[in-house]
Design a protein around this motif. Structure first.
Motif, PDB file in Angstrom:
ATOM      1  N   ALA A  88       0.906  -1.385   0.033  1.00 23.58           N
ATOM      2  CA  ALA A  88      -0.030  -0.036  -0.146  1.00 23.58           C
ATOM      3  C   ALA A  88       0.708   1.200  -0.043  1.00 23.58           C
ATOM      4  O   ALA A  88       0.565   2.274  -0.609  1.00 23.58           O
ATOM      5  N   ALA A  89       2.125   1.154   0.375  1.00 19.35           N
ATOM      6  CA  ALA A  89       2.851   2.250   0.513  1.00 19.35           C
ATOM      7  C   ALA A  89       3.919   2.501  -0.639  1.00 19.35           C
ATOM      8  O   ALA A  89       4.923   3.071  -0.324  1.00 19.35           O
ATOM      9  N   ARG A  90       3.780   1.693  -1.443  1.00 20.00           N
ATOM     10  CA  ARG A  90       4.938   1.792  -2.401  1.00 20.00           C
ATOM     11  C   ARG A  90       5.249   2.879  -3.092  1.00 20.00           C
ATOM     12  O   ARG A  90       6.015   2.979  -3.878  1.00 20.00           O
ATOM     13  N   GLN A  91       4.133   3.723  -3.182  1.00 25.18           N
ATOM     14  CA  GLN A  91       4.363   5.029  -3.576  1.00 25.18           C
ATOM     15  C   GLN A  91       4.927   6.154  -2.741  1.00 25.18           C
ATOM     16  O   GLN A  91       5.111   7.227  -3.226  1.00 25.18           O
ATOM     17  N   THR A  92       5.060   5.743  -1.787  1.00 22.88           N
ATOM     18  CA  THR A  92       5.622   6.738  -0.540  1.00 22.88           C
ATOM     19  C   THR A  92       7.089   5.836   0.163  1.00 22.88           C
ATOM     20  O   THR A  92       7.521   5.046  -0.317  1.00 22.88           O
ATOM     21  N   ALA A  93       7.367   6.674   1.095  1.00 27.24           N
ATOM     22  CA  ALA A  93       8.840   6.238   1.755  1.00 27.24           C
ATOM     23  C   ALA A  93       8.199   4.846   2.459  1.00 27.24           C
ATOM     24  O   ALA A  93       7.124   4.864   3.365  1.00 27.24           O
ATOM     25  N   ASP A 118       7.354  11.079   8.386  1.00 33.78           N
ATOM     26  CA  ASP A 118       6.426  12.260   8.006  1.00 33.78           C
ATOM     27  C   ASP A 118       6.346  12.679   6.981  1.00 33.78           C
ATOM     28  O   ASP A 118       7.411  13.233   6.338  1.00 33.78           O
ATOM     29  N   GLY A 119       5.093  12.693   6.319  1.00 32.47           N
ATOM     30  CA  GLY A 119       4.959  13.269   5.025  1.00 32.47           C
ATOM     31  C   GLY A 119       3.520  13.206   4.478  1.00 32.47           C
ATOM     32  O   GLY A 119       2.822  12.537   5.110  1.00 32.47           O
ATOM     33  N   PRO A 120       3.125  13.537   3.380  1.00 29.90           N
ATOM     34  CA  PRO A 120       1.766  13.318   2.745  1.00 29.90           C
ATOM     35  C   PRO A 120       1.323  12.061   2.569  1.00 29.90           C
ATOM     36  O   PRO A 120       2.194  11.332   1.990  1.00 29.90           O
ATOM     37  N   GLY A 121      -0.133  11.605   2.378  1.00 25.91           N
ATOM     38  CA  GLY A 121      -0.251  10.501   1.635  1.00 25.91           C
ATOM     39  C   GLY A 121      -0.662   9.301   2.839  1.00 25.91           C
ATOM     40  O   GLY A 121      -1.064   8.308   2.421  1.00 25.91           O
ATOM     41  N   LEU A 122      -0.139   9.717   4.029  1.00 28.01           N
ATOM     42  CA  LEU A 122      -0.290   8.727   5.078  1.00 28.01           C
ATOM     43  C   LEU A 122      -1.908   8.040   5.354  1.00 28.01           C
ATOM     44  O   LEU A 122      -1.866   6.897   5.356  1.00 28.01           O
TER      45      LEU A 122
END
Length: 620
Positions: A428-433, A450-454
C-alpha cells in the motif's frame, strides 16, 4: 466364314486388353479406365451402351463410375441414392445390376418387357431406350465383389455363352483396375505417412535438443544467481514471448522483454471466463494452463524461431512455495499453444522462480525479525538504552529514524501476529517512503516518515487486510509524531491507548489521535473502561437531548471548544447567529449541571468528546 475373322477378333481383344492394362499401369484416373472398359464392351461385343457400376462404401446402392453411350440424365438417375438399391425392400425396387452384385453371378434380361421380377426396369429402361441387358459382377481376389458391368442393347436379344464370357472378361479387367487403384492409393498413403513420420521425428528431435539447451541454460542461471529479473529475461528470450511474474496480490515482481512487452490479462479480463476459471484452478494444478488468446495483432515468433500467425496464446503457471500459491508466471507467447516439451520448460522455470521467491521470503522474514527487535528496543520504557545503536541498526535496514516519524499502531482481533500485514502495508505504501514495521506487545507498530499521503496508505492497507484476512478485524490508530528516538515510546503509548479504547467498544476502522494535546496523557495511561464510562456519564444528558429533539448541542460544543470558547467564532463556523450559540451553550450547562466558564469543566468535556470520537470513529 467365322474362321478367317477369328484372328482379327483375337487381335482386337488382345489390343483392347492391352490398352486397358497400359491405362492401369500408367496410373490413369480410375473413372477414365472404367470408361475405357465400357467403351470396349460396346465396340468389341456390339452393345449400344455400357456402364461400370461400383458399390458405395456404405453398401446401400450402386453408382456409375464409368460409362459409354449413356446420357448424362440417365447416369445421374441411376447414380441417385434411391435408384439401384443393393438390398431393396421388394421386387418392385429390384434391378438386374443389384441381383448380380448380391448373388455374385452374371444376370441376363432378353426383353425388359417380360421381366416382372425387376420392377426398377419399368422406370429406368424407357429413359435410355434399351430392351435387353446383361450384368456381370466385378470380383476382386481378397476384396469380394466391388461392383458390376452392365451392357445394354436397344433391341430385344438373347445372350450366348460366348457373349457372357466376354462380358465377364471385361468385368475381370474392371475389377483388376479397381484393385490396382486401391493398392496404388494405399502405397501413396504409406509414402505420405512415412514422410509425415520423418518430418515429425525431425521436429521432435529439434524440440528435444532445444529443451535440453534451455535446461542447461537454466542451470547456469541458477549457479550464476542472476535473480528473478535474470530468470524472467532468459525465459522470454527462449520462448520469444513476454513473461511476467506477479505475487499473489497481482503486484509485478519482474517482467521481460523491455521492447515489445505484452502484459498479462488485466483485472477486467481476469474476472471473465476462461481466465477466471484457470486462475481458480491454479492452486489445484501444478502445470501450465492456457487462459485465452491475445489478439493484439502484433506478429511474433514461436519458441523454435518460426514465424507464426497474429493471434497470441496466453498461459499462466503457478509458482508454489510450501504447497501454497506464492506467485504466478504469465507467458504471452506468439503461439496458439506450446508443445509439451515447451510446457515442461515453463514449469521448470516456475520451479526455479519459486526458489527465488522463497529466498526473497526468507529475506523478508529475517528483516521482519530484525525490525521487530529494533522496534522493541526503540519503544523501551524510558527510551532506547543505546540510542545511537538503534539509529545505526535502523539505517542498516534502510530507515533514517533521525527524521520525524508518525507512530501508527495496527491491532488485529482476534489478537496475534499476521505475516501478511507487513506485505500488505508495504504494498500500500509503494508510492511513498517505506515504513519500519515490527510486532510489539500483541500489535503491529508502523513507523512512517512524516509526509503527505499517510491517510490514503492506511485506508488502502486496511481495505486489503479485510480482503486477505476476512476472519480478522483490524483497528488502526494514528499516533503523534516522534521527532527523535526518545519520542517513539510516548507516541506509541498514546496510539496504543487509542486502539485499546476503540477495541473495547467496537473494533475496526481508523482513528487519528495525532493532535490531542493534554488528552493524550490520559489515553497513554487511562484504562479504556474508565474513560468510556467517564465520557458516557458526562455527555449522556446532552446526547439524549440531541437524540430526542434533533438538536445540535454536541456539534456546537465541539466547535465552541475548538474555537477557543469564542461565541462569535463558533457562530461564523456554524453559520448561525451568535445568540443561537449562546443559547445552546446555556442549554449544555443546564443539562450537565456544570459551568462552562470553569476551565476544569471545559477540559472534562474536551476529553469526553475525544473519547467519544475515538469510540465512534467512522460512524455516520
Amino acid at each position: 466364314m467365322g474362321t478367317p475373322e477369328a484372328p482379327s477378333t483375337l487381335r482386337s481383344w488382345m489390343s483392347a486388353v492391352g490398352e486397358i492394362s497400359r491405362a492401369v499401369n500408367a496410373a490413369e484416373p480410375l473413372d477414365g479406365v472404367l470408361a475405357r472398359v465400357a467403351e470396349q464392351a460396346c465396340v468389341l461385343i456390339g452393345f449400344d451402351q455400357c456402364a461400370v457400376m461400383l458399390a458405395e462404401p456404405d453398401g446401400t446402392h450402386l453408382r456409375v463410375a464409368g460409362s459409354s453411350g449413356l446420357s448424362r440424365d440417365y447416369v445421374a438417375l441411376v447414380s441417385d441414392t434411391g435408384s439401384l438399391l443393393i438390398h431393396p425392400a421388394g421386387p418392385q425396387l429390384d434391378s438386374p445390376a443389384a441381383e448380380a452384385f448380391r448373388a455374385g453371378r452374371t444376370v441376363t434380361v432378353s426383353d425388359v418387357g417380360s421381366a416382372p421380377r425387376y420392377g426398377r426396369l419399368t422406370h429406368l429402361a424407357p429413359k435410355q431406350g434399351y430392351r435387353s441387358l446383361i450384368a456381370a459382377p466385378l470380383h476382386a481376389p481378397g476384396a469380394g465383389t466391388l461392383g458390376v458391368v452392365v451392357a445394354y442393347s436397344t433391341a430385344a436379344r438373347g445372350f450366348g455363352a460366348a457373349e457372357v464370357e466376354l462380358v465377364e472378361l471385361l468385368a475381370d479387367q474392371a475389377a483388376l483396375a479397381c484393385e490396382a487403384a486401391r493398392l496404388r492409393t494405399g502405397q501413396q498413403d504409406v509414402i505420405v505417412a512415412l514422410s509425415r513420420t520423418n518430418a515429425e521425428l525431425e521436429r521432435s528431435r529439434a524440440v528435444t535438443e532445444w529443451a535440453e539447451q534451455q535446461h542447461r541454460a537454466l542451470m547456469r542461471l541458477v549457479l550464476d544467481e542472476v535473480g528473478l529479473a535474470g530468470l524472467v529475461t532468459a525465459l522470454a528470450d527462449a520462448l520469444g514471448a513476454s513473461v511476467t511474474v506477479e505475487d499473489r496480490h497481482g503486484r509485478v515482481l519482474a517482467r521481460a522483454p523491455v521492447s515489445g512487452y505484452r502484459p498479462p490479462p488485466d483485472a477486467a479480463a481476469r474476472r471473465r471466463r476462461p481466465v477466471r476459471g484457470a486462475l481458480d484452478a491454479l492452486d489445484r494444478r501444478n502445470e501450465v494452463v492456457e487462459v485465452g488468446v491475445d489478439r493484439s495483432g502484433r506478429p511474433g515468433a514461436s519458441a523454435v524461431g518460426h514465424p507464426v500467425g497474429r493471434a497470441h496464446g496466453v498461459w499462466v503457471a503457478p509458482v508454489v512455495v510450501g504447497r501454497e500459491l506464492a506467485a504466478r508466471l504469465w507467458v504471452t507467447n506468439p503461439r496458439a499453444s506450446p508443445a509439451p516439451v515447451e510446457r515442461r520448460v515453463i514449469e521448470r522455470f516456475a520451479l526455479v522462480v519459486a526458489l527465488e521467491v522463497l529466498k526473497q521470503q526468507n529475506l523478508v522474514d529475517v528483516e521482519e525479525r530484525l525490525s521487530g527487535d529494533l522496534v522493541g528496543d526503540l519503544l523501551h520504557p524510558g527510551g532506547p538504552q543505546h540510542p545511537q545503536g538503534v539509529l545505526d541498526r535502523a539505517a542498516a535496514l534502510g530507515h533514517d529514524l533521525a527524521r520525524p516519524h508518525v507512530v501508527v499502531v495496527l491491532a488485529l482481533d482476534p489478537p496475534g501476529p499476521a505475516s501478511r500485514v507487513t506485505e500488505i502495508v508495504r504494498a500500500a505504501a509503494r508510492q511513498t517512503a517505506p515504513p519500519l514495521i515490527g510486532y510489539h506487545e500483541d500489535v503491529h507498530v508502523l513507523l512512517f516518515p512524516d509526509g503527505p499521503g499517510l491517510d490514503d496508505v492506511l485506508r488502502g492497507a486496511l481495505a486489503q487486510i479485510e480482503l486477505v484476512l476476512p476472519e480478522r478485524t483490524a483497528t488502526v490508530a494514528i499516533g503523534p509524531i516522534a521527532d527523535g528516538p526518545a519520542d517513539h515510546g510516548p507516541a506509541y503509548r498514546v496510539a496504543r491507548g487509542a486502539v485499546r479504547l476503540r477495541r473495547s467498544a467496537r473494533p475496526g476502522g481508523v482513528v487519528d489521535v495525532r493532535d490531542l494535546g493534554l488528552a493524550a496523557f490520559l489515553l497513554e495511561e487511562g484504562a479504556p473502561d474508565t474513560l468510556r464510562r467517564f465520557a458516557r456519564n458526562l455527555l449522556r444528558p446532552v446526547v439524549a437531548h440531541d437524540d430526542l429533539r434533533g438538536g445540535d448541542l454536541l456539534p456546537t460544543l465541539r466547535a465552541w471548544l475548538s474555537a477557543g470558547c469564542s461565541t462569535s467564532a463558533t457562530a461564523r463556523e456554524l453559520v448561525v447567529h451568535p445568540n443561537t450559540v449562546g443559547y445552546r451553550i446555556a442549554s449544555i450547562e443546564k443539562l450537565t449541571g456544570r459551568s462552562l466558564r470553569r476551565s476544569d469543566t471545559r477540559l472534562d468535556l474536551q476529553l469526553a468528546l475525544t473519547v467519544r470520537d475515538i469510540v465512534q470513529a467512522g460512524e455516520p
